[in-house]
Design a protein around this motif. Structure first.
Motif, PDB file in Angstrom:
ATOM      1  N   ASP A   2       0.842  -1.188   0.000  1.00 52.38           N
ATOM      2  CA  ASP A   2       0.000   0.000   0.000  1.00 52.38           C
ATOM      3  C   ASP A   2       0.886   1.251   0.000  1.00 52.38           C
ATOM      4  OD1 ASP A   2      -1.746   2.064   0.461  1.00 52.38           O
ATOM      5  OD2 ASP A   2      -2.930   0.986   1.947  1.00 52.38           O
ATOM      6  N   LEU A   3       0.763   2.051  -1.047  1.00 52.46           N
ATOM      7  CA  LEU A   3       1.600   3.246  -1.143  1.00 52.46           C
ATOM      8  C   LEU A   3       1.259   4.279  -0.080  1.00 52.46           C
ATOM      9  CD1 LEU A   3       1.887   3.804  -5.007  1.00 52.46           C
ATOM     10  CD2 LEU A   3       3.667   3.020  -3.433  1.00 52.46           C
ATOM     11  N   ASP A   4       0.020   4.300   0.399  1.00 51.49           N
ATOM     12  CA  ASP A   4      -0.331   5.226   1.471  1.00 51.49           C
ATOM     13  C   ASP A   4       0.466   4.925   2.740  1.00 51.49           C
ATOM     14  OD1 ASP A   4      -2.059   6.840   0.105  1.00 51.49           O
ATOM     15  OD2 ASP A   4      -3.851   5.719   0.658  1.00 51.49           O
ATOM     16  N   THR A   5       0.655   3.646   3.024  1.00 46.94           N
ATOM     17  CA  THR A   5       1.441   3.299   4.208  1.00 46.94           C
ATOM     18  C   THR A   5       2.905   3.672   4.017  1.00 46.94           C
ATOM     19  OG1 THR A   5       1.901   1.025   3.472  1.00 46.94           O
ATOM     20  CG2 THR A   5      -0.128   1.388   4.729  1.00 46.94           C
ATOM     21  N   ARG A   7       4.019   6.108   2.041  1.00 47.88           N
ATOM     22  CA  ARG A   7       4.077   7.568   2.102  1.00 47.88           C
ATOM     23  C   ARG A   7       4.016   8.057   3.553  1.00 47.88           C
ATOM     24  NH1 ARG A   7       0.540   8.069  -1.241  1.00 47.88           N
ATOM     25  NH2 ARG A   7       1.861   8.275  -3.085  1.00 47.88           N
ATOM     26  N   THR A   8       3.200   7.416   4.370  1.00 42.55           N
ATOM     27  CA  THR A   8       3.082   7.783   5.782  1.00 42.55           C
ATOM     28  C   THR A   8       4.374   7.471   6.532  1.00 42.55           C
ATOM     29  OG1 THR A   8       0.704   7.369   5.716  1.00 42.55           O
ATOM     30  CG2 THR A   8       1.748   7.397   7.891  1.00 42.55           C
ATOM     31  N   LEU A  25       0.216  15.226   6.436  1.00 43.47           N
ATOM     32  CA  LEU A  25      -0.600  14.395   5.556  1.00 43.47           C
ATOM     33  C   LEU A  25      -2.082  14.748   5.609  1.00 43.47           C
ATOM     34  CD1 LEU A  25       1.105  10.954   6.305  1.00 43.47           C
ATOM     35  CD2 LEU A  25       1.368  12.328   4.227  1.00 43.47           C
ATOM     36  N   VAL A  27      -4.160  13.950   8.133  1.00 45.57           N
ATOM     37  CA  VAL A  27      -4.906  12.856   8.761  1.00 45.57           C
ATOM     38  C   VAL A  27      -4.698  12.932  10.270  1.00 45.57           C
ATOM     39  CG1 VAL A  27      -4.685  11.385   6.710  1.00 45.57           C
ATOM     40  CG2 VAL A  27      -2.966  11.239   8.535  1.00 45.57           C
ATOM     41  N   ARG A  35      -1.371   3.130   9.997  1.00 45.84           N
ATOM     42  CA  ARG A  35      -0.706   2.876   8.714  1.00 45.84           C
ATOM     43  C   ARG A  35       0.706   2.328   8.927  1.00 45.84           C
ATOM     44  NH1 ARG A  35      -2.214   8.297   5.143  1.00 45.84           N
ATOM     45  NH2 ARG A  35      -4.488   7.979   5.091  1.00 45.84           N
ATOM     46  N   LEU A  72       8.063   5.714  -3.917  1.00 41.58           N
ATOM     47  CA  LEU A  72       7.207   6.878  -4.127  1.00 41.58           C
ATOM     48  C   LEU A  72       7.593   7.621  -5.395  1.00 41.58           C
ATOM     49  CD1 LEU A  72       6.876   8.242  -0.477  1.00 41.58           C
ATOM     50  CD2 LEU A  72       5.298   6.758  -1.734  1.00 41.58           C
ATOM     51  N   GLU A  76       5.235   8.239  -8.712  1.00 45.45           N
ATOM     52  CA  GLU A  76       5.016   9.558  -9.305  1.00 45.45           C
ATOM     53  C   GLU A  76       5.329   9.540 -10.797  1.00 45.45           C
ATOM     54  OE1 GLU A  76       7.420  12.204  -7.076  1.00 45.45           O
ATOM     55  OE2 GLU A  76       6.117  12.203  -5.299  1.00 45.45           O
TER      56      GLU A  76
END
Length: 312
Positions: A2-5, A7-8, A25, A27, A35, A72, A76
């Motif tokens: 998961d890229l969100d994890t 990135r976090t 972020l 959040v 995450r 990341l 992009e």
């Protein structure tokens, strides 16, 4: 993964505190903790150690950080490759040696800031579908062939009228001519192995043959331009048509002749096609550049093209 994890994790590593990473972020701090915990479970290692000063990377976290940054960056680049406003301008030129490829090379020299992807599609239906889907931004075609109207969301403008020339070998009956009229070509065999049903250039040559009583042969496999040149050089009974803007190099021993065709001069009409509303900034630059290019094609004894060609 998961890229969100990922990135976090990078945000938390850079900030040194989950609370600051959460603010960056947009959040909650609880979301950051969840995450990071999910990423640790996926990797099977601890990435952070909580301290009074915040969150410090473990040895595994330090080892993972440069790879997380690269993940990341790769994501992009992947997004930029397909976004019309960020990816290179994609243009279909049909072949690499034709006149429109020369137009694109001139555009590239004049606008080096516009990144280009040059593609080569054979069938006009495939090109139009790619334009409408956004897979490509523009295509050079002869339009519109009989029974093949363009969709309402596809626009076109004629950008180049390319005179045809006759290509012969040294032993051909017309090899010594400074020019040849269409009437003089009647009875001579014109070999065009690249002419295939369903293409706009086939529609063009069908009309040319019908109008001037020419003999055009499309027999045999199409092995490409090098094989075509070899055959024309060695076969006195055959000649072929070639666009005046086509760039070809052949061995000196071939003795090939490029002879202007007149009375009238047949010209091949190249048009630029694009989807209405395409937002790519490079497309606007290309259209503006081509608007300043002379369409050409006019001669003292007139020109010919099919009546289905779009007007200038």
């Amino acid at each position: 993964m998961d890229l969100d994890t990922v990135r976090t994790f990078v945000a938390a590593a850079d900030a040194g505190r989950f609370q600051e990473a959460a603010a960056e972020l947009g959040v909650t701090q609880q979301a950051v903790s969840k995450r990071v915990a999910a990423l640790e479970r996926a990797l099977g290692v601890r990435l952070f150690t909580r301290t009074p000063r915040g969150a410090e990377l473990t040895i595994d976290g330090q080892a993972f950080l440069p790879h997380a940054r690269e993940l990341l960056r790769t994501a992009e680049r992947a997004v930029a490759a397909v976004r019309a406003d960020r990816r290179p301008l994609r243009v279909d030129v049909i072949n690499s040696r034709g006149a429109v490829t020369g137009l694109m090379r001139e555009f590239h020299r004049a606008h080096p800031e516009v990144e280009l992807d040059v593609v080569m599609l054979v069938e006009i239906d495939a090109a139009v579908a790619a334009i409408r889907s956004g897979a490509i931004d523009a295509s050079f075609r002869a339009v519109t062939a009989p029974g093949r109207p363009l969709p309402e969301d596809v626009e076109a403008v004629r950008v180049l009228d390319e005179p045809l020339q006759l290509l012969t070998g040294p032993a051909h009956a017309l090899a010594g001519a400074r020019s040849v009229t269409l009437a003089e070509l009647a009875g001579h065999r014109i070999w065009m192995p690249g002419v295939v049903p369903g293409t706009e250039w086939t529609a063009y040559y069908d009309d040319l043959v019908a109008r001037f009583g020419l003999t055009l042969e499309a027999t045999g496999p199409n092995f490409g331009s090098d094989a075509l040149l070899d055959t024309i050089a060695d076969t006195p009974a055959l000649a072929t048509f070639m666009g005046g803007g086509t760039r070809l190099v052949w061995p000196a021993g071939h003795g090939l002749r490029r002879i202007p065709v007149t009375g009238p001069t047949p010209v091949y009409p190249h048009a630029l096609l694009w989807r209405r509303g395409n937002p790519h900034p490079g497309l606007a630059s290309l259209r503006a550049h081509l608007a300043g290019v002379a369409v050409g094609g006019d001669t003292d004894d007139g020109t010919w093209m099919p009546d289905w060609v779009i007007p200038r």
